[in-house]
Write a protein that holds these residues in place. Structure first.
Motif, PDB file in Angstrom:
ATOM      1  N   PRO A 176       0.828  -1.214   0.000  1.00 35.33           N
ATOM      2  CA  PRO A 176       0.000   0.000   0.000  1.00 35.33           C
ATOM      3  C   PRO A 176       0.860   1.261   0.000  1.00 35.33           C
ATOM      4  O   PRO A 176       1.766   1.375   0.814  1.00 35.33           O
ATOM      5  N   THR A 177       0.556   2.182  -0.919  1.00 29.30           N
ATOM      6  CA  THR A 177       1.347   3.404  -0.988  1.00 29.30           C
ATOM      7  C   THR A 177       0.521   4.585  -1.486  1.00 29.30           C
ATOM      8  O   THR A 177      -0.688   4.464  -1.730  1.00 29.30           O
ATOM      9  N   PHE A 178       1.184   5.718  -1.647  1.00 27.85           N
ATOM     10  CA  PHE A 178       0.572   6.976  -2.061  1.00 27.85           C
ATOM     11  C   PHE A 178      -0.152   6.805  -3.407  1.00 27.85           C
ATOM     12  O   PHE A 178       0.405   6.221  -4.342  1.00 27.85           O
ATOM     13  N   GLY A 179      -1.368   7.329  -3.498  1.00 24.35           N
ATOM     14  CA  GLY A 179      -2.187   7.100  -4.681  1.00 24.35           C
ATOM     15  C   GLY A 179      -1.820   7.914  -5.916  1.00 24.35           C
ATOM     16  O   GLY A 179      -2.217   7.575  -7.031  1.00 24.35           O
TER      17      GLY A 179
ATOM     18  N   GLY B 294      -4.432  -4.497   1.738  1.00 27.64           N
ATOM     19  CA  GLY B 294      -3.370  -4.397   2.750  1.00 27.64           C
ATOM     20  C   GLY B 294      -3.686  -3.415   3.868  1.00 27.64           C
ATOM     21  O   GLY B 294      -2.965  -3.358   4.851  1.00 27.64           O
ATOM     22  N   THR B 295      -4.747  -2.623   3.689  1.00 29.22           N
ATOM     23  CA  THR B 295      -5.113  -1.674   4.754  1.00 29.22           C
ATOM     24  C   THR B 295      -6.588  -1.852   5.130  1.00 29.22           C
ATOM     25  O   THR B 295      -7.265  -0.887   5.499  1.00 29.22           O
TER      26      THR B 295
ATOM     27  N   VAL C 187      -4.571   3.202  11.601  1.00 35.44           N
ATOM     28  CA  VAL C 187      -5.181   2.484  12.718  1.00 35.44           C
ATOM     29  C   VAL C 187      -6.246   1.529  12.198  1.00 35.44           C
ATOM     30  O   VAL C 187      -7.127   1.922  11.429  1.00 35.44           O
ATOM     31  N   GLU C 188      -6.147   0.271  12.612  1.00 38.72           N
ATOM     32  CA  GLU C 188      -7.161  -0.717  12.239  1.00 38.72           C
ATOM     33  C   GLU C 188      -8.250  -0.737  13.305  1.00 38.72           C
ATOM     34  O   GLU C 188      -7.960  -0.851  14.496  1.00 38.72           O
TER      35      GLU C 188
ATOM     36  N   VAL D 290      -2.609  -0.393  16.018  1.00 42.94           N
ATOM     37  CA  VAL D 290      -2.034   0.883  15.575  1.00 42.94           C
ATOM     38  C   VAL D 290      -0.709   0.552  14.894  1.00 42.94           C
ATOM     39  O   VAL D 290       0.160  -0.080  15.488  1.00 42.94           O
ATOM     40  N   TRP D 291      -0.565   0.959  13.630  1.00 46.69           N
ATOM     41  CA  TRP D 291       0.670   0.648  12.905  1.00 46.69           C
ATOM     42  C   TRP D 291       1.793   1.549  13.405  1.00 46.69           C
ATOM     43  O   TRP D 291       1.564   2.734  13.684  1.00 46.69           O
ATOM     44  N   PRO D 292       2.998   1.011  13.545  1.00 40.54           N
ATOM     45  CA  PRO D 292       4.115   1.857  13.955  1.00 40.54           C
ATOM     46  C   PRO D 292       4.361   2.961  12.924  1.00 40.54           C
ATOM     47  O   PRO D 292       4.290   2.702  11.718  1.00 40.54           O
ATOM     48  N   SER D 293       4.598   4.182  13.389  1.00 42.35           N
ATOM     49  CA  SER D 293       4.713   5.304  12.455  1.00 42.35           C
ATOM     50  C   SER D 293       5.988   6.109  12.639  1.00 42.35           C
ATOM     51  O   SER D 293       6.413   6.395  13.753  1.00 42.35           O
TER      52      SER D 293
END
Ligand SMILES: *Cc1c(COP(=O)(O)O)cnc(C)c1O
Length: 375
Positions: free
Chosen positions: A119-122, A343-344, A316-317, A306-309
């Motif tokens: 998953p990345t920038f659109g 993936g998200t 956040v899921e 919470v995904w590490p940032s």
């Protein structure tokens, strides 16, 4: 057979050291427009400008004048700020424009491709679609150090029509940083065959920002922006940092006078020492706030993970993302929905806001039970 077609099928094509050989032939031979010049002390009667300024004009230059064809003072200021030479810097209207310029320079419509790592920038895909370039997706892989590049797969699947691979670090929307060793390995493997574009929009918030050591590689382009850490998203100022040959190539595609005077003056003022002295402290406070917010969110019944940032946002899921969005909006906050992304799944992206905003958002989300219902 035309030259471009030869480029298209030959998978062993090498650039013999000149990375701009990978660019579209029509851009390589393009003659740039010659704009009206400025000369110190001389009145410009060469550009059909008005002799008066508008009543609301508070710019130093005067908005009746075109800006310089290229913002050379801003280029110099950004170069010194990022610790590279002015020949390595090209100023863009936000780093999004740099993405567009690169794809237009290097990808022949209907022939060439970019590689992205979801998953990345659109925006990479949007600009590729506009240009008619195809998009090869090679997803990030889960490792103990978080989501990382699948370097092996990218290298193995690189073809004679692959041109650019976009590496976002820290990544958006997931927030984690990409290992610099992997980026380096990828650039080495693609020497003469492809360009690694490092989109570093959030690098100021990351634990390690040693990225700029890569700026001297001919097949690495680094994108920086004043939109995030510098609080100047509205000024639209980005920088493409690359080998001088790549900079000259990209410059041919950008029309003259493209950076508006107010943006140029605002960005220049922000880069003077007194102004950016406050930056490290502000960034440190935001990171602290991010860590507190992450820890508090992690305790909520409605939060799965919470995904590490390493950025200024958290992915956040939620057990029920729709309920979380509604609850946030009812309490005055907009969150970004990534719950339908591959993936998200079930994830929302939350920008770290001001201290009181973060507290209020937390207490709103606190009201949700794990089933997403309000008790
Ligand atoms: C915000 C962002 C940008 C930068 O946008 P600007 O055009 O500089 O405002 C670039 N890349 C990513 C991944 C971003 O999230």
């Amino acid at each position: 057979m035309s030259l471009p077609f030869v480029f298209a099928w030959n998978p062993t094509m090498s650039t013999n050291g000149d990375i701009t050989a990978l660019a579209r032939p029509e851009i390589r031979s393009l003659k740039a427009y010659v704009p009206a010049i400025y000369k110190d002390g001389l009145v410009r009667l060469n550009a059909n400008e008005a002799p008066w300024t508008s009543g609301t004009d508070d710019s130093a230059r005067g908005l009746n004048r075109y800006p310089p064809a290229r913002p050379s003072a801003l280029t110099a200021a950004l170069a010194s700020h990022y610790d590279v030479t002015a020949e390595q810097v090209f100023v863009t209207r936000g780093s999004s424009e740099a993405i567009d310029l690169l794809i237009r320079c290097f990808c022949r419509p209907g022939l060439d491709e970019i590689v992205i790592c979801p998953p990345t920038f659109g925006m990479y895909k949007v600009y590729a679609d506009i240009q008619g370039a195809s998009v090869r997706e090679i997803p990030l892989i889960e490792r103990i150090d978080g989501l990382q590049l699948d370097t092996q797969e990218i290298i193995e699947r690189w073809t004679g029509v692959s041109r650019l691979v976009f590496v976002t670090t820290p990544n958006n929307p997931t927030g984690g940083a990409i290992a610099i060793d992997d980026i380096q390995r990828l650039a080495n493997a693609l020497t003469g065959r492809g360009i690694v574009v490092i989109d570093a929009a959030y690098i100021e918030f990351a634990t390690s920002d040693e990225l700029m050591v890569l700026a001297n590689r001919p097949n690495i382009v680094i994108l920086r922006t004043l939109s995030k850490a510098y609080g100047l998203a509205g000024a639209r100022c980005g920088a493409l940092i690359a080998h001088p040959d790549v900079v000259s190539l990209v410059a041919r595609v950008m029309p003259p006078y493209s950076m508006p005077t107010p943006s140029m003056e605002t960005a220049l003022a922000a880069l003077v020492e007194e102004t950016h002295k406050v930056m490290p402290e502000r960034i440190a406070r935001l990171i602290e706030e991010r860590e507190q917010l992450a820890a508090a969110l992690d305790q909520l019944p409605c939060v799965v993970r919470v995904w590490p940032s390493d950025a200024n946002f958290l992915l956040v899921e939620f057990t029920d993302p729709t309920a979380a969005i509604r609850m946030a909006e009812d309490n005055g906050f907009l969150l970004r929905d990534f719950s339908n992304g591959i993936g998200t799944e079930n994830c929302l992206r939350i920008t770290v806001g001001g201290e009181s905003d973060n507290r209020e958002l937390l207490s709103a989300l606190q009201k949700l039970t794990s089933s997403g219902a309000t008790p």
